[in-house]
Write a protein that holds these residues in place. Structure first.
Motif, mmCIF file in Angstrom:
data_model
loop_
_atom_site.group_PDB
_atom_site.id
_atom_site.type_symbol
_atom_site.label_atom_id
_atom_site.label_comp_id
_atom_site.label_asym_id
_atom_site.label_seq_id
_atom_site.Cartn_x
_atom_site.Cartn_y
_atom_site.Cartn_z
ATOM 1 N N ARG A 216 0.831 -1.216 0.000
ATOM 2 C CA ARG A 216 0.000 0.000 0.000
ATOM 3 C C ARG A 216 0.862 1.261 0.000
ATOM 4 N NH1 ARG A 216 -3.483 -3.413 3.059
ATOM 5 N NH2 ARG A 216 -5.505 -3.616 1.988
ATOM 6 N N GLU A 217 1.983 1.213 0.713
ATOM 7 C CA GLU A 217 2.876 2.372 0.718
ATOM 8 C C GLU A 217 3.434 2.628 -0.677
ATOM 9 O OE1 GLU A 217 5.877 1.647 3.614
ATOM 10 O OE2 GLU A 217 4.469 1.591 5.305
ATOM 11 N N ASP A 218 3.828 1.566 -1.356
ATOM 12 C CA ASP A 218 4.343 1.730 -2.711
ATOM 13 C C ASP A 218 3.248 2.228 -3.646
ATOM 14 O OD1 ASP A 218 6.603 1.112 -4.709
ATOM 15 O OD2 ASP A 218 4.900 0.016 -5.556
ATOM 16 N N LEU A 219 2.040 1.690 -3.494
ATOM 17 C CA LEU A 219 0.923 2.127 -4.325
ATOM 18 C C LEU A 219 0.618 3.604 -4.121
ATOM 19 C CD1 LEU A 219 -1.784 -0.700 -4.260
ATOM 20 C CD2 LEU A 219 -0.785 0.380 -6.293
ATOM 21 N N ALA A 220 0.648 4.047 -2.865
ATOM 22 C CA ALA A 220 0.346 5.449 -2.567
ATOM 23 C C ALA A 220 1.340 6.374 -3.260
ATOM 24 C CB ALA A 220 0.364 5.669 -1.056
ATOM 25 N N ARG A 221 2.617 5.999 -3.269
ATOM 26 C CA ARG A 221 3.629 6.817 -3.941
ATOM 27 C C ARG A 221 3.360 6.893 -5.444
ATOM 28 N NH1 ARG A 221 7.112 4.039 -0.334
ATOM 29 N NH2 ARG A 221 7.620 2.521 -1.979
ATOM 30 N N LEU B 207 -10.102 -11.249 5.576
ATOM 31 C CA LEU B 207 -10.253 -10.846 4.185
ATOM 32 C C LEU B 207 -9.969 -9.361 3.988
ATOM 33 C CD1 LEU B 207 -11.051 -12.470 1.678
ATOM 34 C CD2 LEU B 207 -13.385 -11.644 1.970
ATOM 35 N N ASP B 208 -10.215 -8.557 5.030
ATOM 36 C CA ASP B 208 -10.056 -7.112 4.842
ATOM 37 C C ASP B 208 -8.598 -6.675 4.693
ATOM 38 O OD1 ASP B 208 -9.154 -7.335 7.442
ATOM 39 O OD2 ASP B 208 -10.805 -6.225 8.344
ATOM 40 N N LEU B 209 -7.653 -7.605 4.895
ATOM 41 C CA LEU B 209 -6.256 -7.252 4.620
ATOM 42 C C LEU B 209 -6.044 -6.950 3.144
ATOM 43 C CD1 LEU B 209 -4.072 -9.704 6.779
ATOM 44 C CD2 LEU B 209 -4.601 -7.300 7.191
ATOM 45 N N PHE B 210 -6.959 -7.416 2.298
ATOM 46 C CA PHE B 210 -6.812 -7.204 0.858
ATOM 47 C C PHE B 210 -7.742 -6.124 0.328
ATOM 48 C CE2 PHE B 210 -5.957 -11.720 1.869
ATOM 49 C CZ PHE B 210 -4.587 -11.722 1.610
ATOM 50 N N ASP B 211 -8.376 -5.382 1.239
ATOM 51 C CA ASP B 211 -9.243 -4.278 0.812
ATOM 52 C C ASP B 211 -8.416 -3.237 0.061
ATOM 53 O OD1 ASP B 211 -11.396 -5.455 1.961
ATOM 54 O OD2 ASP B 211 -11.584 -4.076 3.654
ATOM 55 N N GLY B 212 -9.011 -2.674 -0.967
ATOM 56 C CA GLY B 212 -8.360 -1.588 -1.691
ATOM 57 C C GLY B 212 -7.585 -2.019 -2.912
ATOM 58 N N PHE B 213 -7.285 -3.298 -3.033
ATOM 59 C CA PHE B 213 -6.601 -3.772 -4.236
ATOM 60 C C PHE B 213 -7.640 -4.051 -5.318
ATOM 61 C CE2 PHE B 213 -3.639 -5.630 -0.875
ATOM 62 C CZ PHE B 213 -2.797 -4.519 -0.892
ATOM 63 N N SER B 214 -7.264 -3.828 -6.547
ATOM 64 C CA SER B 214 -8.216 -4.042 -7.638
ATOM 65 C C SER B 214 -8.610 -5.506 -7.753
ATOM 66 C CB SER B 214 -7.615 -3.560 -8.964
ATOM 67 O OG SER B 214 -7.241 -2.200 -8.872
ATOM 68 N N TYR B 215 -7.644 -6.396 -7.548
ATOM 69 C CA TYR B 215 -7.920 -7.834 -7.607
ATOM 70 C C TYR B 215 -6.855 -8.544 -6.783
ATOM 71 C CZ TYR B 215 -8.881 -12.519 -9.455
ATOM 72 O OH TYR B 215 -9.209 -13.852 -9.585
#
Length: 391
Positions: free
Chosen positions: A166-171, A210-218
Motif C-alpha cells: 500500500r505504501e508503494d501504491l500510494a507513492r 479478508l479485509d487485509l486485501f481491501d483496496g486492491f483491484s484484484y
C-alpha cells in the motif's frame, strides 16, 4: 490487459500412489491453448508450483517447458512461491528470467517491487498503469524480524506485507492512475478447504482476515484447492487437478481477469478438462457390483466404502473386476451394534478354543469364519490335541 489467475499446480504430486505427471502435462497443454485462444497477456501462478521443496528432474523439466511455451505464446508469467516450494530454489536466476518475461516473487525484499504494465489512458486523460505485486508464502517465524513485526503470526506478517504494498501504491498513485493486482499464497478467512491441502502452520494459526486485501483491484489467492470467490475482488483459482477425493465435486479451472484504464472490467471462469473422473461410491458390495447406474465409474479413480454388516471376502479383488482403478477402500458396517464388547472381554467369554480362534479371525478382518474355515480350524485344533495326547 488480460490476466489468467492460476495456482497450486503441485507439479510432481501423486494421487493415492498414482503418478500424475502425464495429467499435469495435459494441464499445461490446456493452459497454453487457453493463453493462445483468449489472448492472455499475463499468467499468474499464486504459489505451490511444485509439490515439494526438492522436485525431481522430470518435474523441473515440466515447469521449464511450461514457462517456455507460455512466453512463446505471448504471455508474461508472474509466479510466487507457496508453502510446498523452496523459495530460494524457485527464485534462482530471477533477474535473468525477468528478461524473458518470467517474473518470480519469492523474497520479502521484492514485496513492494511490482511488475508495471501500461493500460492506456483513463477517462480523465491520465495514463493508467497495472501494478502486479507478489506475496510469497510467508513463514511467520522466518520473516517476522525482516518485516519488523513482534508477533510471529500469519496475520501480522501478512498485514506487514500488504502495508508495504500500500505504501508503494500510494507513492505511485500520486502521479498517475494505478490499478493493483496482488498474488498471495495464504488461507483467507471464509475459504473452503479440502483434504489435499497441508495445514499452513502448526497449532492452528493460519487464517488471515479478508479485509487485509481491501483496496486492491484484484487479489489472486493460492493455497486452497477449490476455485471460489470470497468477494468480487478476492478469489482462489484452486488447483488445476483434483489431488484428493474430497475434490470430486470440484469444477477445476481458473479466472480470466480483464483490467482496463478504469480498473477491473470483468472476471470470467475458465474450465480445465479433467483427465479422469473421480467416483466416491458407498453401499453393499453386491449392490455396487450390479447397479447399472455406476457404469460411469468403471473408468474413474474410485474411493469405495462398503457398508456390508460383515466385511466381504476378497472385497478389493471383486471391486477391481468392475472398477479397475479402485484406489481407496473403506468399511463402514451398517446394522452393527452401536457399542460392542471389547475384544478382551469377548475372548474371556469364549466357550472353547474354537470360539477363541474364530473370534480372533473376526476381530482382525471384520468377518466371521465361514463353515469351511470353521471346519479347518476345528481340524487343526483336533490335530494339536491328538499330538499333545501322544506325547
Amino acid at each position: 490487459m488480460r490476466l489468467l489467475h492460476t495456482s497450486d499446480w503441485h507439479l510432481g504430486r501423486s494421487f493415492h500412489g498414482v503418478g500424475m505427471l502425464d495429467a499435469q502435462r495435459a494441464f499445461v497443454d490446456q493452459l497454453v491453448a487457453a493463453v493462445k485462444r483468449d489472448s492472455v497477456d499475463v499468467v499468474l501462478i499464486a504459489g505451490d508450483v511444485y509439490d515439494r521443496a526438492l522436485p525431481g528432474v522430470d518435474v523441473v523439466h515440466l515447469l521449464d517447458d511450461a514457462l517456455v511455451r507460455l512466453t512463446a505464446a505471448g504471455a508474461q508469467v508472474v509466479l510466487t512461491s507457496g508453502n510446498h516450494d523452496s523459495a530460494i530454489r524457485l527464485g534462482f536466476a530471477s533477474r535473468l528470467l525477468e528478461r524473458g518475461g518470467v517474473h518470480l516473487r519469492t523474497r520479502v525484499e521484492d514485496l513492494d517491487q511490482p511488475l508495471l504494465l501500461p493500460l492506456g489512458t483513463d477517462a480523465a486523460g491520465k495514463e493508467a498503469t497495472l501494478a502486479l505485486y507478489g506475496i510469497p508464502w510467508l513463514e511467520p517465524r522466518m520473516v517476522a524480524d525482516q518485516l519488523g513485526v513482534e508477533t510471529a503470526s500469519h496475520f501480522e506478517v501478512t498485514r506487514a506485507a500488504t502495508a508495504l504494498i500500500r505504501e508503494d501504491l500510494a507513492r505511485r498513485c500520486a502521479s498517475t492512475t494505478v490499478h493493483s493486482v496482488v498474488l498471495a499464497h495464504t488461507f483467507a478467512s471464509g475459504g473452503i478447504t479440502s483434504d489435499s491441502e497441508r495445514d499452513l502452520s502448526i497449532g492452528g494459526v493460519g487464517a488471515v482476515p479478508l479485509d487485509l486485501f481491501d483496496g486492491f483491484s484484484y487479489t489472486a489467492l493460492g493455497h486452497l484447492h477449490g476455485r471460489q470467490k470470497l468477494s468480487e475482488s478476492v478469489r482462489y483459482s484452486g488447483s488445476p487437478l483434483a489431488y484428493s477425493f474430497s475434490e470430486a465435486a470440484h469444477r477445476k479451472g481458473a479466472w480470466l481477469v480483464d483490467v482496463g484504464p478504469e480498473g477491473v472490467e470483468s472476471v470470467a471462469e475458465v474450465v480445465w478438462e479433467a483427465p479422469r473422473p473421480l467416483a466416491v461410491l458407498r453401499g453393499p458390495l453386491e449392490d455396487l457390483l450390479a447397479d447399472p447406474d455406476h457404469a460411469w465409474a468403471e473408468t474413474a479413480y474410485c474411493q469405495i466404502t462398503l457398508t456390508d454388516p460383515q466385511r466381504p471376502s476378497r472385497a478389493m479383488e471383486r471391486l477391481r473386476a468392475r472398477f479397475p482403478d479402485t484406489l481407496v477402500l473403506a468399511f463402514d458396517p451398517q446394522g452393527a451394534a452401536a457399542t460392542e464388547a471389547s475384544y478382551s472381554s469377548r475372548l474371556a467369554g469364549a466357550p472353547d478354543d474354537l470360539a477363541v480362534c474364530c473370534g480372533f479371525l473376526d476381530h482382525v478382518r471384520g468377518r466371521s469364519a465361514d463353515p469351511a474355515e470353521r471346519a479347518a480350524l476345528a481340524a487343526a485344533l483336533e490335530n494339536v490335541r491328538l499330538l499333545e495326547v501322544s506325547r
